[in-house]
Design a protein around this motif. Structure first.
Motif, PDB file in Angstrom:
ATOM      1  N   LEU A  55       0.351  23.889   3.776  1.00  0.00           N
ATOM      2  CA  LEU A  55      -0.536  22.841   4.277  1.00  0.00           C
ATOM      3  C   LEU A  55      -0.564  21.643   3.339  1.00  0.00           C
ATOM      4  CD1 LEU A  55      -3.507  25.067   5.480  1.00  0.00           C
ATOM      5  CD2 LEU A  55      -2.001  23.722   6.958  1.00  0.00           C
ATOM      6  N   VAL A  56      -0.695  21.894   2.049  1.00  0.00           N
ATOM      7  CA  VAL A  56      -0.746  20.797   1.083  1.00  0.00           C
ATOM      8  C   VAL A  56       0.534  19.967   1.143  1.00  0.00           C
ATOM      9  CG1 VAL A  56      -0.732  20.264  -1.393  1.00  0.00           C
ATOM     10  CG2 VAL A  56      -2.416  21.871  -0.472  1.00  0.00           C
ATOM     11  N   ALA A  57       1.666  20.633   1.218  1.00  0.00           N
ATOM     12  CA  ALA A  57       2.937  19.903   1.294  1.00  0.00           C
ATOM     13  C   ALA A  57       2.994  19.031   2.541  1.00  0.00           C
ATOM     14  CB  ALA A  57       4.108  20.885   1.265  1.00  0.00           C
ATOM     15  N   GLY A  58       2.567  19.575   3.677  1.00  0.00           N
ATOM     16  CA  GLY A  58       2.582  18.814   4.921  1.00  0.00           C
ATOM     17  C   GLY A  58       1.593  17.669   4.910  1.00  0.00           C
ATOM     18  N   LEU A  59       0.417  17.897   4.334  1.00  0.00           N
ATOM     19  CA  LEU A  59      -0.613  16.856   4.295  1.00  0.00           C
ATOM     20  C   LEU A  59      -0.221  15.716   3.367  1.00  0.00           C
ATOM     21  CD1 LEU A  59      -3.741  19.188   4.233  1.00  0.00           C
ATOM     22  CD2 LEU A  59      -2.960  17.784   6.150  1.00  0.00           C
ATOM     23  N   GLU A  72      -7.898  27.747  -2.685  1.00  0.00           N
ATOM     24  CA  GLU A  72      -7.077  28.509  -3.623  1.00  0.00           C
ATOM     25  C   GLU A  72      -6.529  27.684  -4.781  1.00  0.00           C
ATOM     26  OE1 GLU A  72      -7.460  31.491  -3.144  1.00  0.00           O
ATOM     27  OE2 GLU A  72      -8.127  31.438  -1.064  1.00  0.00           O
ATOM     28  N   GLY A  73      -6.816  26.381  -4.802  1.00  0.00           N
ATOM     29  CA  GLY A  73      -6.455  25.561  -5.942  1.00  0.00           C
ATOM     30  C   GLY A  73      -4.992  25.229  -6.091  1.00  0.00           C
ATOM     31  N   THR A  74      -4.196  25.348  -5.023  1.00  0.00           N
ATOM     32  CA  THR A  74      -2.760  25.113  -5.145  1.00  0.00           C
ATOM     33  C   THR A  74      -2.414  23.635  -5.288  1.00  0.00           C
ATOM     34  OG1 THR A  74      -2.460  25.024  -2.740  1.00  0.00           O
ATOM     35  CG2 THR A  74      -2.227  27.167  -3.794  1.00  0.00           C
ATOM     36  N   ALA A  75      -3.372  22.742  -4.977  1.00  0.00           N
ATOM     37  CA  ALA A  75      -3.100  21.307  -5.095  1.00  0.00           C
ATOM     38  C   ALA A  75      -3.505  20.765  -6.459  1.00  0.00           C
ATOM     39  CB  ALA A  75      -3.828  20.537  -4.003  1.00  0.00           C
ATOM     40  N   GLY A  76      -3.951  21.635  -7.366  1.00  0.00           N
ATOM     41  CA  GLY A  76      -4.411  21.174  -8.656  1.00  0.00           C
ATOM     42  C   GLY A  76      -5.923  21.029  -8.650  1.00  0.00           C
ATOM     43  N   ASP A  78      -9.748  19.917  -8.141  1.00  0.00           N
ATOM     44  CA  ASP A  78     -10.427  19.289  -7.009  1.00  0.00           C
ATOM     45  C   ASP A  78     -10.509  17.782  -7.220  1.00  0.00           C
ATOM     46  OD1 ASP A  78     -10.774  21.772  -6.033  1.00  0.00           O
ATOM     47  OD2 ASP A  78     -12.943  21.857  -6.272  1.00  0.00           O
ATOM     48  N   ALA A  79     -10.301  17.048  -6.140  1.00  0.00           N
ATOM     49  CA  ALA A  79     -10.299  15.591  -6.236  1.00  0.00           C
ATOM     50  C   ALA A  79     -11.451  15.041  -5.393  1.00  0.00           C
ATOM     51  CB  ALA A  79      -8.969  15.030  -5.736  1.00  0.00           C
ATOM     52  N   HIS A  80     -12.402  14.389  -6.037  1.00  0.00           N
ATOM     53  CA  HIS A  80     -13.548  13.841  -5.327  1.00  0.00           C
ATOM     54  C   HIS A  80     -13.613  12.314  -5.390  1.00  0.00           C
ATOM     55  CE1 HIS A  80     -14.761  18.009  -6.118  1.00  0.00           C
ATOM     56  NE2 HIS A  80     -15.594  17.892  -5.109  1.00  0.00           N
ATOM     57  N   THR A  81     -12.688  11.689  -6.070  1.00  0.00           N
ATOM     58  CA  THR A  81     -12.816  10.260  -6.329  1.00  0.00           C
ATOM     59  C   THR A  81     -11.974   9.401  -5.393  1.00  0.00           C
ATOM     60  OG1 THR A  81     -11.060  10.401  -8.007  1.00  0.00           O
ATOM     61  CG2 THR A  81     -13.334  10.669  -8.754  1.00  0.00           C
ATOM     62  N   GLU A  82     -10.965   9.975  -4.755  1.00  0.00           N
ATOM     63  CA  GLU A  82     -10.119   9.192  -3.878  1.00  0.00           C
ATOM     64  C   GLU A  82     -10.893   8.742  -2.629  1.00  0.00           C
ATOM     65  OE1 GLU A  82      -9.268  11.978  -5.241  1.00  0.00           O
ATOM     66  OE2 GLU A  82      -7.308  11.797  -6.212  1.00  0.00           O
ATOM     67  N   GLU A  83     -10.400   7.681  -1.997  1.00  0.00           N
ATOM     68  CA  GLU A  83     -11.010   7.246  -0.735  1.00  0.00           C
ATOM     69  C   GLU A  83     -10.894   8.340   0.311  1.00  0.00           C
ATOM     70  OE1 GLU A  83     -10.550   3.798   2.739  1.00  0.00           O
ATOM     71  OE2 GLU A  83      -9.249   3.767   0.964  1.00  0.00           O
ATOM     72  N   PHE A  84      -9.720   8.965   0.369  1.00  0.00           N
ATOM     73  CA  PHE A  84      -9.479  10.036   1.337  1.00  0.00           C
ATOM     74  C   PHE A  84      -9.297  11.365   0.602  1.00  0.00           C
ATOM     75  CE2 PHE A  84      -7.791   6.229   3.498  1.00  0.00           C
ATOM     76  CZ  PHE A  84      -8.552   6.280   4.663  1.00  0.00           C
ATOM     77  N   VAL A  85      -9.928  12.421   1.110  1.00  0.00           N
ATOM     78  CA  VAL A  85      -9.790  13.750   0.531  1.00  0.00           C
ATOM     79  C   VAL A  85      -9.642  14.769   1.666  1.00  0.00           C
ATOM     80  CG1 VAL A  85     -10.839  15.541  -0.905  1.00  0.00           C
ATOM     81  CG2 VAL A  85     -11.190  13.134  -1.487  1.00  0.00           C
ATOM     82  N   TRP A  86      -8.609  15.583   1.571  1.00  0.00           N
ATOM     83  CA  TRP A  86      -8.443  16.714   2.481  1.00  0.00           C
ATOM     84  C   TRP A  86      -9.257  17.896   1.956  1.00  0.00           C
ATOM     85  CZ3 TRP A  86      -6.268  15.795   6.979  1.00  0.00           C
ATOM     86  CH2 TRP A  86      -5.234  14.854   7.104  1.00  0.00           C
ATOM     87  N   ILE A  87      -9.952  18.584   2.844  1.00  0.00           N
ATOM     88  CA  ILE A  87     -10.710  19.789   2.497  1.00  0.00           C
ATOM     89  C   ILE A  87     -10.093  20.948   3.276  1.00  0.00           C
ATOM     90  CG2 ILE A  87     -12.964  20.894   2.404  1.00  0.00           C
ATOM     91  CD1 ILE A  87     -14.256  18.184   2.362  1.00  0.00           C
ATOM     92  N   ILE A  88      -9.567  21.944   2.565  1.00  0.00           N
ATOM     93  CA  ILE A  88      -8.702  22.950   3.188  1.00  0.00           C
ATOM     94  C   ILE A  88      -9.198  24.368   2.926  1.00  0.00           C
ATOM     95  CG2 ILE A  88      -6.351  23.862   3.305  1.00  0.00           C
ATOM     96  CD1 ILE A  88      -5.376  21.257   2.058  1.00  0.00           C
ATOM     97  N   ASP A  89      -9.336  25.134   3.986  1.00  0.00           N
ATOM     98  CA  ASP A  89      -9.432  26.594   3.892  1.00  0.00           C
ATOM     99  C   ASP A  89      -8.208  27.144   4.623  1.00  0.00           C
ATOM    100  OD1 ASP A  89      -9.979  29.300   3.913  1.00  0.00           O
ATOM    101  OD2 ASP A  89     -12.126  29.016   4.206  1.00  0.00           O
ATOM    102  N   PRO A  90      -7.241  27.694   3.899  1.00  0.00           N
ATOM    103  CA  PRO A  90      -5.988  28.099   4.543  1.00  0.00           C
ATOM    104  C   PRO A  90      -6.124  29.323   5.439  1.00  0.00           C
ATOM    105  CG  PRO A  90      -6.002  28.805   2.258  1.00  0.00           C
ATOM    106  CD  PRO A  90      -7.229  27.948   2.446  1.00  0.00           C
ATOM    107  N   LEU A  91      -7.113  30.176   5.131  1.00  0.00           N
ATOM    108  CA  LEU A  91      -7.289  31.386   5.929  1.00  0.00           C
ATOM    109  C   LEU A  91      -8.765  31.778   5.865  1.00  0.00           C
ATOM    110  CD1 LEU A  91      -5.997  33.581   7.648  1.00  0.00           C
ATOM    111  CD2 LEU A  91      -5.347  34.782   5.558  1.00  0.00           C
ATOM    112  N   ASP A  92      -9.549  31.186   6.732  1.00  0.00           N
ATOM    113  CA  ASP A  92     -10.972  31.489   6.778  1.00  0.00           C
ATOM    114  C   ASP A  92     -11.153  32.756   7.604  1.00  0.00           C
ATOM    115  OD1 ASP A  92     -13.716  30.658   6.151  1.00  0.00           O
ATOM    116  OD2 ASP A  92     -13.921  30.604   8.324  1.00  0.00           O
ATOM    117  N   GLY A  93     -11.593  33.805   6.935  1.00  0.00           N
ATOM    118  CA  GLY A  93     -11.637  35.125   7.559  1.00  0.00           C
ATOM    119  C   GLY A  93     -10.614  36.054   6.936  1.00  0.00           C
ATOM    120  N   THR A  94     -10.396  35.901   5.630  1.00  0.00           N
ATOM    121  CA  THR A  94      -9.384  36.725   4.949  1.00  0.00           C
ATOM    122  C   THR A  94      -9.675  38.210   5.090  1.00  0.00           C
ATOM    123  OG1 THR A  94      -8.894  34.990   3.325  1.00  0.00           O
ATOM    124  CG2 THR A  94      -8.330  37.239   2.718  1.00  0.00           C
TER     125      THR A  94
END
Length: 267
Positions: A55-59, A72-76, A78-94
């Motif tokens: 997902l991160v690669a595609g986004l 899961e922290g795969t993008a490094g 957490d980023a809260h300062t950018e104008e745009f931020v993606w919020i991702i749960d890759p598998l909600d209901g693990t």
């Protein structure tokens, strides 16, 4: 330049659908022995991690300037300062996935200056793609969806989630649960907050409440409910539930009753 959010929502839905195919393939042969524990009863698998990487690669291709908040922290960091931020749960209901229960979702939302603008929940088991754009409505498999017009709690179906690692408010929660048992058509626990919120948006239940949630559990679902005509708040106030750790979502008509039932016992 501001992106075309409607087109971005379609591109995001397509990315989630492709990624969901990977989850479905892995589900067929998943080995529970490969599960790890992030905390008490808090499970993670290589499927969560690889799904998030995809997902991160595609986004990053869809919106290179955006930052990330990921489970899961795969993008490094957490980023809260950018104008745009993606919020991702890759598998909600693990936990459902690990045990072979077919209710689990990909949940991805985009915020602009902390305002939700795009959200997609892909329910993998039913291959349903829920999509919303701020001001543009909510859809399931590209068909418009709306919350129900049920006006009373005692005619409503309610969804919730049970605490699984922080039991400090368990007694209060059980009292609230008892109130909803007695005042509704029933209470359901699906095991995925993203699915719960999508189902409120689609009119499959009238309300949902839960506490101890993270932004990635609810971000896309909040936008779905709002764009489908519903209302979303914290337990006892109108505060933004995105980072508030507790949420009440409804078809709007029963919202006051839901908050009143919770308020009898929640301190």
């Amino acid at each position: 330049m501001t992106p075309d959010f409607t087109q971005l929502s379609h591109d995001l839905a397509a990315l989630c659908r492709r990624t969901a195919q990977f989850i479905s393939q892995e589900a067929a042969t998943f080995d529970r022995g490969k599960v790890e524990h992030k905390g008490l009863h808090d499970l993670v698998s290589y499927v969560d991690q690889e799904t998030e990487r995809r997902l991160v690669a595609g986004l990053r291709e869809l919106l290179p300037e955006a930052g990330f908040i990921t489970e899961e922290g795969t993008a490094g960091p957490d980023a809260h300062t950018e104008e745009f931020v993606w919020i991702i749960d890759p598998l909600d209901g693990t936990t459902n996935f690990v045990h072979g229960l077919p209710v689990y979702c990909i949940s991805v939302a985009l915020v602009q200056h902390r305002e939700l603008v795009v959200g997609v929940v892909h329910e993998v088991g039913r291959d349903e793609s829920f999509r919303a754009v701020r001001g543009g409505g909510a859809f399931c498999n590209d068909q418009p969806i709306h919350v129900t017009d049920v006006a009373e709690l005692n005619s409503s179906l309610i969804a919730t989630g049970f605490p699984y690692h922080d039991f400090g408010k368990l007694d209060d929660f059980l009292k609230i649960l008892g109130a909803f048992f007695q005042r509704s058509h029933g209470v359901r626990r699906l095991g995925s907050a993203a699915a719960d919120l999508a189902y409120v948006a689609a009119g499959r239940c009238e309300g949902f409440f839960e506490f101890n949630l993270n932004s990635y559990d609810v971000a896309a679902g909040i936008l779905l409910v709002r764009e489908a005509g519903g209302h979303v708040t914290q337990f006892l106030m109108e505060g933004d539930p995105l980072f508030g750790r507790e949420i009440v979502a409804s078809n709007r008509l029963i919202h006051a009753e839901m908050q009143a039932a919770i308020g009898e016992f929640w301190r």
